[in-house]
Design a protein around this motif. Structure first.
Motif, short mmCIF file in Angstrom:
data_model
loop_
_atom_site.label_atom_id
_atom_site.label_comp_id
_atom_site.label_asym_id
_atom_site.label_seq_id
_atom_site.Cartn_x
_atom_site.Cartn_y
_atom_site.Cartn_z
N GLY A 165 0.82 -1.21 0.00
CA GLY A 165 0.00 0.00 0.00
C GLY A 165 0.85 1.25 0.00
O GLY A 165 2.03 1.22 0.40
N LEU A 166 0.27 2.34 -0.44
CA LEU A 166 0.98 3.61 -0.55
C LEU A 166 0.10 4.76 -0.09
O LEU A 166 -1.12 4.74 -0.30
CB LEU A 166 1.41 3.88 -2.00
CG LEU A 166 2.38 2.90 -2.64
CD1 LEU A 166 2.49 3.17 -4.13
CD2 LEU A 166 3.75 2.98 -1.98
N ASP A 167 0.71 5.76 0.51
CA ASP A 167 0.10 7.08 0.66
C ASP A 167 0.76 7.97 -0.37
O ASP A 167 2.00 8.03 -0.45
CB ASP A 167 0.33 7.65 2.05
CG ASP A 167 -0.60 7.04 3.09
OD1 ASP A 167 -1.35 6.10 2.75
OD2 ASP A 167 -0.58 7.50 4.25
N SER A 177 -4.81 7.22 -0.25
CA SER A 177 -4.17 5.96 0.07
C SER A 177 -4.64 4.89 -0.91
O SER A 177 -5.81 4.87 -1.32
CB SER A 177 -4.51 5.52 1.50
OG SER A 177 -4.02 6.48 2.43
N THR A 178 -3.73 4.02 -1.26
CA THR A 178 -4.07 2.91 -2.13
C THR A 178 -3.47 1.63 -1.57
O THR A 178 -2.46 1.65 -0.87
CB THR A 178 -3.56 3.16 -3.56
OG1 THR A 178 -3.93 2.07 -4.39
CG2 THR A 178 -2.07 3.32 -3.60
N GLY A 179 -4.13 0.52 -1.86
CA GLY A 179 -3.61 -0.76 -1.41
C GLY A 179 -4.12 -1.15 -0.05
O GLY A 179 -5.21 -0.75 0.37
N ARG A 180 -3.28 -1.84 0.70
CA ARG A 180 -3.73 -2.49 1.93
C ARG A 180 -2.52 -2.91 2.76
O ARG A 180 -1.39 -2.71 2.34
CB ARG A 180 -4.51 -3.75 1.55
CG ARG A 180 -3.68 -4.64 0.62
CD ARG A 180 -4.41 -5.78 -0.02
NE ARG A 180 -3.66 -6.31 -1.15
CZ ARG A 180 -2.60 -7.09 -1.04
NH1 ARG A 180 -2.16 -7.44 0.16
NH2 ARG A 180 -1.96 -7.53 -2.09
N LEU A 191 -4.22 0.12 -8.02
CA LEU A 191 -3.52 1.40 -8.19
C LEU A 191 -2.14 1.38 -7.54
O LEU A 191 -1.26 2.16 -7.93
CB LEU A 191 -4.37 2.53 -7.61
CG LEU A 191 -5.72 2.76 -8.29
CD1 LEU A 191 -6.44 3.94 -7.63
CD2 LEU A 191 -5.56 3.01 -9.78
N THR A 192 -1.95 0.51 -6.57
CA THR A 192 -0.63 0.41 -5.95
C THR A 192 0.41 0.01 -6.99
O THR A 192 1.46 0.65 -7.12
CB THR A 192 -0.65 -0.61 -4.80
OG1 THR A 192 -1.68 -0.25 -3.88
CG2 THR A 192 0.69 -0.63 -4.08
N ARG A 193 0.12 -1.03 -7.73
CA ARG A 193 1.05 -1.48 -8.78
C ARG A 193 1.23 -0.41 -9.85
O ARG A 193 2.29 -0.32 -10.48
CB ARG A 193 0.53 -2.77 -9.43
CG ARG A 193 0.80 -4.04 -8.64
CD ARG A 193 2.29 -4.41 -8.66
NE ARG A 193 2.53 -5.67 -7.99
CZ ARG A 193 2.98 -6.76 -8.60
NH1 ARG A 193 3.22 -6.77 -9.88
NH2 ARG A 193 3.19 -7.86 -7.90
N LEU A 194 0.20 0.39 -10.07
CA LEU A 194 0.31 1.45 -11.08
C LEU A 194 1.40 2.45 -10.70
O LEU A 194 2.14 2.94 -11.56
CB LEU A 194 -1.03 2.15 -11.23
CG LEU A 194 -1.12 3.28 -12.26
CD1 LEU A 194 -0.86 2.74 -13.66
CD2 LEU A 194 -2.49 3.95 -12.20
N PHE A 195 1.52 2.73 -9.41
CA PHE A 195 2.51 3.71 -8.98
C PHE A 195 3.92 3.13 -8.96
O PHE A 195 4.89 3.88 -9.10
CB PHE A 195 2.14 4.25 -7.60
CG PHE A 195 1.17 5.39 -7.66
CD1 PHE A 195 1.61 6.69 -7.81
CD2 PHE A 195 -0.18 5.15 -7.60
CE1 PHE A 195 0.72 7.74 -7.89
CE2 PHE A 195 -1.09 6.18 -7.67
CZ PHE A 195 -0.63 7.48 -7.82
N VAL A 196 4.05 1.83 -8.77
CA VAL A 196 5.38 1.22 -8.75
C VAL A 196 5.94 1.22 -10.17
O VAL A 196 5.38 0.61 -11.07
CB VAL A 196 5.31 -0.20 -8.18
CG1 VAL A 196 6.71 -0.82 -8.18
CG2 VAL A 196 4.74 -0.20 -6.78
#
Length: 455
Positions: A165-167, A177-180, A191-196
């Motif tokens: 997860g990310l802020d 916040s996205t993920g968990r 969306l977490t993977r999108l930011f990585v």
């Protein structure tokens, strides 16, 4: 310009806004060659999420581009400044907020150094596997931005597999916040993977929840010498086909070995054409190494030398970590390719790279995460020699083209940045580029975040 500085200082401590020309100039680029960089209007160094939000609100209101940075150890120009931008350095946001052995997660700020996190979680009997060669300097935020890998990818995978997860602060200053932090979760788009791997082009990561693993046993390594790169690649194929899961499987060619010896005086074998390093962190690593040693011998290894203990194993791995620095010392400047191909085509990539080096009369050393096909052909050249610089750039491009021909990708872990954006378009195709630009438009409609990168 004065309005920008006044507005930034309204929400930041005095020491968080840097404008001295020499200091600002030092933050204008990362470690990549042949990448244009502009002069920033200022460098800001926030310590809190609220301060990052203030920077982004100010930038949006005044329509000023923002370039996020970590430790600037990147190799694609992704952290290079654009003219008149605000460089947003996140290195002061360096707190480890939580280590939870039950949930097996760590919660960290983006400026935490990879090695610092690794050592902190080790104290709890846990393990954070992604370990780029620059792990003593690079930050978790930078690792997330470029989807970094490392020496242990063959068994444990890359950064993307550990970001739960990310802020994120968006371009307009909103925080979401996205993920968990749970072991499982499929709520909505990922969306977490999108930011990585997005290289700071979609938002500013201000906090990350990372998955951890139980700390494995200390690994033992072996070194196998080969009369040719092809024989070493054959050994890699045999090892993987046989079902072995090494914690590390790395290759260095003769040029790289000589460069490492020149830099470190480690006494690595220079007469061999390729050195393969294999390691296991299993309960019985000696048995695994013995089996792999037999496979290396069957592939034509002239000598197979198992390490006697953990300390000797670490010495071998340290030699591999020094490879890129050592190659840079050959002529003072390098262009480091990051082509990843299917393991079955690894020998073709190395043979093609050798032919390209001969064609352009250049020194090109190759080190590789052989277990996952990720190679780092490193072009050594004199930046003051115009013709040699031209040949270096041409050889770099030809290696990327070769990688695509072999069914690979232009970057396995270094990212696109400025250096490879023309090649990204070739790899993705027009429809792929159109869709990615559409995603960028949703998150950053004014195009303020890290402009000029990726495409």
């Amino acid at each position: 310009m004065s309005d920008l500085l006044v507005r930034l200082r309204e929400g930041l401590p005095e020491d968080a806004v840097l404008t001295d020309p020499d200091v600002v100039g030092a933050y204008s680029h990362d470690m990549a060659s042949f990448c244009e960089a502009g002069v920033p209007a200022a460098v800001v160094m926030p310590r809190t999420v609220e301060q990052v939000q203030h920077v982004m609100r100010t930038a949006t209101e005044l329509r000023v581009p923002v370039v996020p940075q970590g430790a600037r150890t990147g190799l694609s120009g992704a952290a290079n400044a654009s003219e008149g931008c605000v460089v947003l350095s996140l290195v002061r946001m360096d707190r480890i907020l939580e280590i939870n052995p039950v949930d097996r997660v760590a919660v960290v700020e983006p400026g935490v150094v990879n090695a610092a996190l690794s050592r902190a979680v080790n104290e709890h009997g846990l393990y954070y596997p992604p370990d780029p060669s620059s792990w003593e300097e690079c930050t978790i935020g930078g690792n997330i931005g470029t989807a970094s890998g490392g020496l242990c990818c063959v068994k444990y995978g890359v950064t993307a597999e550990y970001v739960l997860g990310l802020d994120v602060v968006l371009a307009d200053g909103r925080l979401f916040s996205t993920g968990r932090r749970t072991a499982k979760g499929v709520a909505g788009y990922d969306l977490t993977r999108l930011f990585v791997g997005s290289e700071g082009s979609l938002g500013i990561v201000v906090k990350a929840t990372l998955a951890l693993k139980p700390e494995p046993p200390k690994q033992l390594a072996l070194a196998a010498e080969f009369p040719s790169a092809a024989a070493a690649c054959d050994a890699v194929c045999r090892i993987m086909e046989s079902g072995h899961v090494p914690s590390l499987l790395e290759l260095m060619d003769r040029t790289t070995l000589r460069a490492v010896n020149a830099l470190t005086h480690m006494g690595l074998p220079e007469s061999t054409e390729a050195l393969l390093l294999a390691a296991f962190d299993t309960p019985d690593p000696g048995a695994d190494l013995a089996a792999v040693g037999e496979l290396c011998a069957a592939a034509g290894a002239s000598e197979v030398v198992p390490a006697e203990d953990h300390a000797e194993s670490e010495l071998l791995l340290q030699a591999r970590r020094k490879a890129l620095v050592a190659l840079e010392a050959v002529t003072g400047t390098t262009m480091i390719d990051d082509v990843c191909v299917p393991r079955s085509r690894l020998a073709d990539l190395l043979a093609g790279t050798a032919a390209i080096a001969e064609k352009h009369d250049l020194t090109i050393g190759v080190c590789a995460h052989a277990g996952d096909g990720n190679t780092h052909p490193t072009v050594c050249f004199d930046p003051n020699d115009e013709d040699e610089s031209r040949r270096a750039r041409e050889s770099f491009d030809e290696i990327m083209g070769l990688g695509l021909e072999l069914g690979g990708t232009i970057t396995g872990e270094h990212g696109v940045g400025v250096l490879k954006k023309e090649w990204l378009a070739r790899e993705l195709g027009p429809v792929g580029v159109e869709l990615q630009r559409g995603i960028k438009q949703v998150f950053d409609p004014l195009g303020l975040l890290n402009p000029g990168k990726l495409f």
